[in-house]
Design a protein around this motif. Structure first.
Motif, PDB file in Angstrom:
ATOM      1  N   ASP A  74       0.838  -1.200   0.000  1.00 43.74           N
ATOM      2  CA  ASP A  74       0.000   0.000   0.000  1.00 43.74           C
ATOM      3  C   ASP A  74       0.871   1.247   0.000  1.00 43.74           C
ATOM      4  O   ASP A  74       0.593   2.211  -0.721  1.00 43.74           O
ATOM      5  CB  ASP A  74      -0.931   0.018   1.213  1.00 43.74           C
ATOM      6  CG  ASP A  74      -2.068  -0.982   1.092  1.00 43.74           C
ATOM      7  OD1 ASP A  74      -2.400  -1.365  -0.044  1.00 43.74           O
ATOM      8  OD2 ASP A  74      -2.622  -1.354   2.131  1.00 43.74           O
ATOM      9  N   GLN A  75       1.916   1.241   0.795  1.00 45.71           N
ATOM     10  CA  GLN A  75       2.815   2.399   0.873  1.00 45.71           C
ATOM     11  C   GLN A  75       3.552   2.604  -0.450  1.00 45.71           C
ATOM     12  O   GLN A  75       3.699   3.733  -0.920  1.00 45.71           O
ATOM     13  CB  GLN A  75       3.814   2.217   2.016  1.00 45.71           C
ATOM     14  CG  GLN A  75       3.159   2.274   3.381  1.00 45.71           C
ATOM     15  CD  GLN A  75       4.098   1.810   4.493  1.00 45.71           C
ATOM     16  OE1 GLN A  75       5.259   1.524   4.265  1.00 45.71           O
ATOM     17  NE2 GLN A  75       3.558   1.737   5.694  1.00 45.71           N
ATOM     18  N   ASP A  76       3.998   1.510  -1.052  1.00 49.87           N
ATOM     19  CA  ASP A  76       4.691   1.613  -2.334  1.00 49.87           C
ATOM     20  C   ASP A  76       3.752   2.145  -3.420  1.00 49.87           C
ATOM     21  O   ASP A  76       4.155   2.975  -4.246  1.00 49.87           O
ATOM     22  CB  ASP A  76       5.245   0.252  -2.763  1.00 49.87           C
ATOM     23  CG  ASP A  76       6.421  -0.210  -1.904  1.00 49.87           C
ATOM     24  OD1 ASP A  76       6.974   0.615  -1.140  1.00 49.87           O
ATOM     25  OD2 ASP A  76       6.769  -1.405  -2.002  1.00 49.87           O
ATOM     26  N   ALA A  77       2.526   1.669  -3.425  1.00 53.01           N
ATOM     27  CA  ALA A  77       1.551   2.135  -4.417  1.00 53.01           C
ATOM     28  C   ALA A  77       1.261   3.619  -4.229  1.00 53.01           C
ATOM     29  O   ALA A  77       1.186   4.378  -5.205  1.00 53.01           O
ATOM     30  CB  ALA A  77       0.265   1.316  -4.311  1.00 53.01           C
ATOM     31  N   ALA A  78       1.103   4.046  -2.990  1.00 54.19           N
ATOM     32  CA  ALA A  78       0.843   5.458  -2.710  1.00 54.19           C
ATOM     33  C   ALA A  78       2.035   6.313  -3.128  1.00 54.19           C
ATOM     34  O   ALA A  78       1.871   7.399  -3.704  1.00 54.19           O
ATOM     35  CB  ALA A  78       0.528   5.656  -1.226  1.00 54.19           C
ATOM     36  N   ALA A  79       3.257   5.836  -2.876  1.00 55.61           N
ATOM     37  CA  ALA A  79       4.452   6.580  -3.260  1.00 55.61           C
ATOM     38  C   ALA A  79       4.555   6.687  -4.777  1.00 55.61           C
ATOM     39  O   ALA A  79       4.905   7.751  -5.312  1.00 55.61           O
ATOM     40  CB  ALA A  79       5.705   5.901  -2.684  1.00 55.61           C
TER      41      ALA A  79
END
Length: 120
Positions: A90-95
């Protein structure tokens, strides 16, 4: 068009035949997570059913957690993996989304970029 047949002579109501047919396609992996389903009107036309019949089947599938409707975007096969994802992905996708917006990419351009990376 979905590979679902409706038997008009069956004692099983058409909406249930459609519901179980789509659920079966999903369970067998013939309709993968993220696949976009036809609109209610289009599927009704293709199968010779009333739009309300297809809408009832879609509502039942959504209640069962098989599909999800995303407003104007359409109706999609639900991904249980995506719903369970948390943390790093989720964090990678948001970044990635933030970086793509900062770079001035449209959603479509960012998606194409991701698809290219996925294939490499």
């Amino acid at each position: 068009m979905l590979d679902v047949e409706i038997d008009s002579t069956s004692a099983v109501p058409p909406f249930e035949q459609l519901r179980s047919g789509i659920a079966g396609l999903v369970a067998r992996g013939e309709l993968p997570a993220g696949a976009r389903l036809d609109t209610v009107r289009q599927l009704a036309t293709d199968l010779g059913l009333a739009a309300n019949t297809v809408a009832k089947a879609y509502r039942a599938l959504e209640a069962d957690g098989v599909i999800t409707t995303e407003g104007r975007r359409g109706t999609f096969v639900r991904s249980r993996h995506l719903e369970k994802s948390s943390g790093t992905l989720d964090q990678d996708a948001a970044a990635f989304a933030r970086s793509a917006r900062r770079a001035g990419l449209s959603r479509e351009e960012a998606t194409r970029l991701l698809e290219r990376a996925w294939e490499s």
